[in-house]
Every structure is written in C-alpha cells, then in structure tokens.
Design an enzyme around this catalytic site. Structure first.
Site, PDB file in Angstrom:
ATOM      1  N   SER A   1      -9.983  -0.685   7.162  1.00 11.05           N
ATOM      2  CA  SER A   1      -9.404  -0.552   5.556  1.00 11.05           C
ATOM      3  C   SER A   1      -8.641  -1.609   5.570  1.00 11.05           C
ATOM      4  CB  SER A   1      -8.925   0.897   5.535  1.00 11.05           C
ATOM      5  OG  SER A   1      -8.744   2.097   6.174  1.00 11.05           O
TER       6      SER A   1
ATOM      7  N   SER B   1      -9.773   1.950   3.069  1.00 11.81           N
ATOM      8  CA  SER B   1      -8.832   2.319   2.291  1.00 11.81           C
ATOM      9  C   SER B   1      -7.240   1.454   1.244  1.00 11.81           C
ATOM     10  CB  SER B   1      -8.426   3.688   3.006  1.00 11.81           C
ATOM     11  OG  SER B   1      -7.057   2.639   3.872  1.00 11.81           O
TER      12      SER B   1
ATOM     13  N   LYS C   1       0.924  -1.220   0.388  1.00 12.90           N
ATOM     14  CA  LYS C   1      -0.034   0.340  -0.420  1.00 12.90           C
ATOM     15  C   LYS C   1       0.667   1.179   0.412  1.00 12.90           C
ATOM     16  CE  LYS C   1      -3.484   1.935   2.721  1.00 12.90           C
ATOM     17  NZ  LYS C   1      -4.175   1.671   4.105  1.00 12.90           N
TER      18      LYS C   1
END
Length: 462
Positions: A177, A153, A79
């Site tokens: 997330s 996210s 990420k």
C-alpha cells in the site's frame, strides 16, 4: 520567488529555502493550504488542518536557526489510519467521529523535527484494497490522468505528493500500500523492514504485515523523513536493529558494485506483468549493468504465502474495528469481508505470523545469490477509477490481484522493498520497478535507487 514552485519542491529544497530565509514557514504553509484547497478534484484529503497548521508554522518561525529540526517548517500530510491529535482517525470510513487524544508516535516525531502536519489523506476502508475508493470519501484520482486510479491503499498520500501539494506524505503498507500508489503516481515509496518504524500507540499494523513510511518524489527526501521517524518503541511488537549508517547517508552514498538479480515472475498464477512492465525491468537491469553491477536473471521460486497473509489481513481489519465509534456505518463490502474472515482469530493469526517467519527464512536464500532483487512493482497499468463500484469482497479481491502480484510476499516475510520510477509508459503515466533487499537492507536499496535516479531522473508533473 514563485510560491507555487516552492510548494511543489521537495523536502530538501524546501528546507534549504527556509534556512536561507527566502520565505517563512508561515508563507510556505499558507501557500500549501491554498494549493490543497484548489485541488479538491483529486480527492486526496479527508481533512485539512488550516488553523492548526498556520499556528504551528508561526511557532516554527519564532525558533532560532540553532533550534530548528531537520524538517523545520516542511508541510507533511498523514494517511487517515494514523492518529493526529484533535482529528478523528477515520480509517477511510464514516464510522469514527471521536478526535484522537494524542499524536501517533510517528506524528510526534515529525512535529519534534519541525514538520507541520497539514492534513489527513484518503484511503479505502481500513486499507483493504489497492484502490483508494470508498462510499464515504469517493474516488481518489491520479494527478497524471484524472480518469485513472492513484492506487492504494495510501492513494491520497500518493496523489497529494505527485500533484506537488506536499513534498512528503505518510502512508502504510500491509500488502503493497505504499509501493502500489508510488508506482501508479511516479513516486519513490520504500516499505521499510518490519519493526523499523513505530506503530505506537498501536502494538501492530495488521500484525506482522504492516509498516508505516513516507511517499516522496525523490529518494533523498524519503531518507530524510525516515531518519526522523525510524526506531521502535517499547510498545511496538516488532523491532528492527539500528542500521550501520543513516538513511540520508545511504541515499547520498555511491554503492559498491553489487550482485543484482532480476525477475518478472509473479508471486501468483492469477496475474503476470504486462509487456511494458517487463521492458521496464529489463531496461533497469541494463542501466544497473552499465553502472558496474553484476546483473543476472534469477528464479526466486516464491513459495505460496496466502496461508500466512490472509489470517493477518482479516485479523488486522478485525483488530481495527474496536477503534471506531459506529461499526454499523461501515460499507456493506467491509461488513461482508469481516464475515468472510471471522475465522481469523488470535490463535490463527499467531500461527500465520510463525508461518511468515518460516517463509522469511526461505526468502533469505534468494539473497544468498544476490544483494538486491529487481522486479516489476505492479502487474498491470493503473486502471480507470471506479474499480470497486458495486464490487463484493470476492470481486474486489480478484480485482486487487494485479496490483499486489509483486508486493504481498514481502509483507509476509518483512523484507524491505521499494517502488521507484522507471520512465514513462505509452499511456502517459509513469512506469515503475521494485527493488527488494535482504533483512535490514534499506540502506542498500536507498543507495542503488538514488544512483538510478541520478541517471534516470524521476518524472514530475509540470
């Protein structure tokens, strides 16, 4: 050998094929990179490290079998809030151009275990929203239905794994997330106990709210990756005690008969679970009872946690602003959100952390009655992409409520919680449920989740 099938295999399967000499790390990585390049419509990656990944794979192939780590040659994505040396950490923005000097500790551990980092994955700016949408990188799409959201996210990580582009991808979870995109994309996503995984070089991730961890298609794959990255460093503010057994051992172990409570009660009055999600919980409860567990409906009596959550949410975003070169390039919505949260200064954040600790003690009472708690993962079905189009911070937060209605409380308390697939919904996308454990209860979650996976295999895209 069909390389496409190998690329879409899991961590464990890929490692076995590499050990058996069925293919080389270079062949696997080159095929993985080709697959990523061909899947641009997903918008799962912000950058792909073609040359460096191939070079790393070549180095892996030179190692003797005895020198190979547990992730030898396995491609993993990261990420874009986690430092990868030589690549800007964008936080989902166009505001940072400076490449990271060194790897984050979790990335260093992945490489030391033999993994090959193939790219950085998309996220909304600073991970503020449970939808992976930004003006910089656009809309990240759900591989099951390209018109639907992959969640957020860590949506880019989820989309990449669900599409079979990589067997595992690191995400971060500050309010759901990891679990939310896992639920949207039919993956296993465990938010570990606070302090289980290092956030170094950063002291924290959204103060006491955030943790790092993998998204995978199987429970075992998650456990294998966690065993590589877990264990705090002196630089980490929060530390969890070592578990009694490895996560991989837990995922392979048949659990003892447990007391499992279930509820479909939301943590907020603003959203409740849709009927299909309620049925997924009830169906899972029946499966657990068939497996010999004692399953009863409970009322968790969630206390209000917003006073502990929002100071850390706003304070966490404020803490990341100095890490970018050009804050003036942030989305208008982000700048507005920073103004809304300008009151979240350090003394307020520290109070909120203490408030969260008090709430954690209250939450512990739930686990006086049960060993695990079963809930929905999200309240509503994954919506169509474009949720954040022209949305100001207030509208964005209201649109986020159905996604975080069952997750955010556990970030405040620090308890481990995982989203796991629970069959398919009528819209053709996967269903999911959440298992929550007591403090340091990841091994129990992994054992039960793996037991459920055996009798209800996780769905996979063809």
């Amino acid at each position: 050998m069909d390389l496409r099938e190998v690329v879409s295999a899991g961590v464990w399967e890929q490692r076995q094929l590499l050990d058996q000499g069925v293919l080389t790390a270079r062949e696997l990585i080159e095929a993985t990179l080709d697959g990523i390049d061909q899947a641009g419509e997903l918008n799962a990656f912000t950058s792909v490290q073609h040359e460096q990944a191939v070079a790393e794979a070549v180095e892996r192939d030179r190692l003797d079998v005895a020198e190979r780590g547990p992730l030898h040659g396995v491609p993993i994505a990261v990420k874009d809030e986690i430092d990868v040396a030589g690549v800007p950490t964008t936080f989902g923005t166009r505001a940072n151009l400076t490449p990271a000097v060194t790897d984050a500790e979790v990335v260093r551990r992945l490489r030391a275990a033999g993994a090959v980092i193939v790219g950085k994955t998309t996220m909304p700016e600073f991970g503020q929203w449970p939808y992976t949408e930004s003006t910089t990188y656009g809309l990240t799409r759900n591989p099951w239905d390209m018109t639907r959201s992959a969640g957020g996210s860590s949506g880019g990580s989820a989309a990449a794994v669900a599409a079979g582009l990589v067997p595992a991808a690191l995400g971060g979870d500050g309010g759901g997330s990891i679990r939310i995109p896992a639920a949207c994309c039919g993956l296993f996503g465990l938010k570990a106990q606070r302090g289980r995984v290092p956030t170094a070089p950063n002291e924290h991730l959204w103060w006491a709210l955030g943790v790092l961890g993998p998204l995978t298609r199987s429970v075992l794959d998650s456990a294998i990756v966690y065993d590589v990255i877990r264990g705090a460093t002196p630089a980490d503010r929060f530390r969890a005690p070592d578990p009694e057994l490895s996560f991989e051992e837990a995922a392979r172990r048949t659990p003892t008969k447990l007391r499992i409570g279930y509820t479909t009660k939301s943590q907020t009055m603003l959203a409740k679970a849709v009927p299909e999600h309620v049925r997924a919980v009830h169906d899972t409860a029946e499966l657990l009872a068939q497996l010999g567990h004692t399953v009863t409906e409970v009322d968790p009596d969630y206390p209000d946690f917003t006073s502990a959550f929002y100071p850390q949410f706003y304070g966490g975003v404020h803490a990341e602003i100095p890490l970018v070169d050009h804050p003036e390039r942030l989305e208008r919505r982000t700048r507005q959100n920073l103004m809304l949260g300008s009151w979240a200064r350090r003394p307020v954040v520290e109070w909120a952390i203490r408030r969260g600790e008090a709430l954690a003690h209250k939450a512990d009472r739930i686990f006086d009655r049960c060993d695990l708690l079963l809930t929905p993962s999200i309240a509503h079905r994954p919506p169509r992409v474009g949720v954040l189009d022209n949305a100001n911070p207030v509208r964005a937060q209201l649109a986020s409520v159905p996604m975080v209605a069952f997750t955010g409380f556990w970030n405040v308390t620090g308890h481990p919680a995982a989203s796991l697939p629970a069959g398919m919904a009528s819209d053709g996308l996967p269903l999911a449920v959440q298992l929550v454990g007591p403090a340091n209860g990841e091994t129990t979650i992994l054992s039960v989740a793996a037991q459920l996976e055996q009798i209800r295999p996780h769905p996979r895209l063809a």
